[in-house]
Design a protein around this motif. Structure first.
Motif, short mmCIF file in Angstrom:
data_model
loop_
_atom_site.label_atom_id
_atom_site.label_comp_id
_atom_site.label_asym_id
_atom_site.label_seq_id
_atom_site.Cartn_x
_atom_site.Cartn_y
_atom_site.Cartn_z
N ALA A 45 -25.17 6.84 -16.88
CA ALA A 45 -26.48 6.79 -17.53
C ALA A 45 -27.07 5.38 -17.48
O ALA A 45 -28.29 5.22 -17.61
CB ALA A 45 -26.37 7.24 -19.00
N SER B 85 -30.71 5.59 -12.85
CA SER B 85 -30.87 6.47 -14.01
C SER B 85 -32.18 6.16 -14.74
O SER B 85 -32.71 5.06 -14.66
CB SER B 85 -29.68 6.31 -14.96
OG SER B 85 -28.49 6.75 -14.33
N ASN C 217 -28.92 9.84 -16.79
CA ASN C 217 -28.85 10.30 -15.40
C ASN C 217 -29.03 11.81 -15.32
O ASN C 217 -28.81 12.42 -14.27
CB ASN C 217 -27.52 9.89 -14.76
CG ASN C 217 -26.34 10.66 -15.31
OD1 ASN C 217 -26.37 11.08 -16.48
ND2 ASN C 217 -25.30 10.85 -14.51
#
Length: 637
Positions: free
Chosen positions: A551, A556, A576
């Motif tokens: 993430a 992301s 993400n």
């Protein structure tokens, strides 16, 4: 931010829409087929090293390449994946290495070309990439190209590598030149664009030459996008002189790529071509370089000092840098327009109250105090600007956020000088798309004003020496940077945590017995490595979290969570699509509570945090409570 129940879905939709629209942007100049960059660039942290200040191996008071090699295990322990070095080439040292005399040779102060190749190999052995600093817009006036160009015979190999004229273009140029010549040191003056050639011994070519920064740095001739026929010195970008200079640029890149270098950070990358208002010519120029580079040296990286990723990344750069200059919304989070950190900035204990003191600790006159500063506006300006750039250029490359650099003061300045405050600011940088960690910021190295103007650092009164002081390793002499006598170090060392801002106040503080330091101990690697609560170990933990949690990877999504009328704490998402993090930052001296649209359908866990905070999911809105000077990263399900 719309108050919807599913912010994340709108985030991903927004980014996807922006990505699709980017193909029609006029900034792209022409179609391209390159990738964003090597895969390693999407999950890394770049570590910037100012080589003169990192580690001295031979006791002469100046850092060098063998010194860096001796500290590679430390750099590896940080978890960073790339080292970017400020200029290592032979220089006149009037502008900290940016006045280059030989692009193909390492300056003797740092070692030899073989030392640099050994450094690259040792970095690669540890899984670390190496980027050098390229200065394409100008050279030193001591460069052999310029020496030949200033000769009376204007038909030699390097004659048209620079821009010469017997007249100035307008009254402004005349006024700027007169002001510069009247200054204390004209060759270290940034005003104007032209220098009187008679000030340079042996110059016979013409009356004036164009400069690019200091007058000691003549501008290389990459041509004019729209030459003015009434200005005979303005050559087109496809004239022989500019084409030859462009070829020299390719030759320099090829030489160092063949030695194993992984990329370059390009100084003043958007300024090479003159009279190019829509930037189409400079974009086309760098697209040609990128296409050539990919064909001949794939997996290499170009990072620009540009501060406009929409144009920069469309031009073919893999990375643009979110600079902290005075016009940047990025900078306004932690420095006001007068270089202050004590007020008027988001990351401050007083919650963005007006700055009442100057850089040296003196009160501002009332008519110079900006009482219009507003934390909600500062935050909104940053969110709007950063979000716009990510949305319009995210599929082309990356936009790097810096902790600091060699041109600006460090985070540890003024009243923002305790370890807990610096942890909050560090958490912000390390959870952005692509962080650049300036050497020493991981231990909270102090920025001081009034340091000596070493090698052109403090141009036109700006304080850059304070960001270039030596790395502080341990409690030995000179904080372990050098074995030389302290007075022989090229910039002084400042090892203590102290509320003092300027060098005179710092010395007074020391004379009075270092009263009331804001944190115990010296600012050194040694004192922080075994302290689990140190800024150093917090920084390492943030970098490790980036590696482990996709993430936080560069590709992301990033999206602010805005609560109208409530600028603290700062809250934003990283995701993400499979894992989602909520970053919560409170740099102020007051506890904060905020209710945000419901994001958490299950549990919320702490991925990393310092201070104290809680996250309580609720159908009526998730409630976040956070203590003063705290930073938390929650993972939500």
């Amino acid at each position: 931010m719309k108050a919807t129940a599913n912010i994340l879905a709108s985030v991903l939709l927004c980014l996807a829409t922006a990505t699709g629209a980017m193909a029609d942007s006029p900034s792209t100049a022409k179609d391209h087929n390159w990738e964003k960059g090597p895969s390693w660039l999407g999950n890394t942290v770049i570590y910037q090293v100012y080589p003169s200040s990192f580690k001295d191996s031979d006791g002469n008071g100046i850092g060098d390449i063998p010194g860096v090699i001796s500290k590679l295990d430390y750099i590896q322990s940080l978890g960073v994946g790339v080292i970017w070095f400020n200029p290592l080439f032979v220089s006149g040292w009037i502008d900290g290495g940016y006045d280059v005399i030989d692009y193909y040779k390492v300056d003797p102060r740092f070692g030899t070309n073989t030392d640099l190749v050994n450094l690259v190999n040792e970095c690669h052995r540890r899984g670390i990439k190496v980027m050098l600093d390229l200065v394409p817009g100008h050279t030193s006036m001591e460069h052999p190209w310029f020496k030949q160009s200033m000769e009376a015979d204007a038909n030699q190999q390097y004659s048209d590598y620079y821009i010469w004229s017997d007249t100035l273009p307008d009254k402004k140029a005349e006024k700027d030149l007169a002001t510069m010549l009247a200054s204390e040191n004209p060759f270290q003056d940034t005003r104007g664009k032209w220098m009187l050639a008679s000030e340079v011994p042996g110059a016979e070519r013409a009356k004036y030459y164009m400069k690019n920064f200091y007058a000691c740095q003549p501008s290389l001739n990459f041509g004019y996008a729209n030459p003015d026929p009434s200005h005979p010195w303005e050559q087109g970008v496809n004239d022989p002189g500019p084409l030859a200079v462009k070829q020299e640029l390719k030759n320099i890149l090829a030489f160092w790529y063949s030695k194993g270098v992984d990329g370059f950070r390009v100084d003043m990358a958007n300024s090479l071509i003159k009279n190019d208002p829509d930037r189409k010519a400079i974009i086309a120029f760098w697209q040609e370089i990128r296409t050539w580079m990919d064909a001949n040296y794939p997996e290499r990286v170009l990072m620009a000092e540009w501060n406009n990723p929409k144009n920069c990344l469309a031009a073919g750069f893999n990375v643009d840098m979110y600079l902290n200059n005075q016009r940047s919304t990025n900078r306004q989070l932690y420095f006001d327009r007068k270089h202050q950190a004590d007020g008027g900035v988001y990351f401050s204990l007083n919650g963005c109250q007006p700055s009442l003191k100057d850089l040296y600790g003196n009160p501002w006159p009332e008519d110079q105090v900006d009482r219009t500063v507003n934390p909600e506006k500062v935050l909104k300006d940053y969110y709007d600007n950063y979000g716009k750039y990510l949305a319009t250029s995210g599929h082309l490359g990356y936009f790097a956020t810096i902790t600091g650099n060699h041109d600006h003061l460090r985070f540890n300045t003024g009243a923002r000088n305790s370890a807990d405050q610096l942890k909050v600011t560090m958490a912000w940088v390390m959870t952005q798309q692509l962080p650049i960690l300036y050497y020493g910021d991981e231990i909270g190295l102090r920025s001081l004003a009034d340091l000596p103007n070493v090698e052109g650092a403090n141009h036109n009164g700006k304080e850059r020496s304070g960001a270039r002081s030596p790395m502080q390793w341990d409690s030995s002499v000179n904080a372990g940077f050098s074995t030389c006598q302290p007075e022989n170090i090229y910039i002084p060392v400042c090892p203590e945590w102290t509320p003092a801002t300027s060098w005179p106040l710092y010395n007074k503080w020391k004379e009075e017995g270092c009263k009331n330091p804001t944190s115990k101990g010296m600012i050194t690697v040694e004192s922080q490595e075994n302290d689990p609560e140190s800024l150093l170990n917090w920084t390492k933990a943030l970098i490790q979290l980036r590696k482990e949690n996709p993430a936080l990877h560069a590709d992301s999504a990033w999206e602010p969570v805005v609560t109208k009328g409530q600028p603290y704490p700062m809250v934003y998402l990283r995701s993400n699509g499979e894992r989602t993090l909520v970053v919560v930052l409170n740099p102020t001296s007051k506890a904060r509570e905020v209710r945000i649209p419901n994001l958490c359908k299950g549990a919320a866990s702490v991925a990393l945090g310092c201070g104290k905070a809680s996250y309580t999911p609720s159908a009526k809105g998730d409630v976040i409570k956070i203590n003063p000077v705290s930073a938390f990263i929650f993972e939500i399900k």
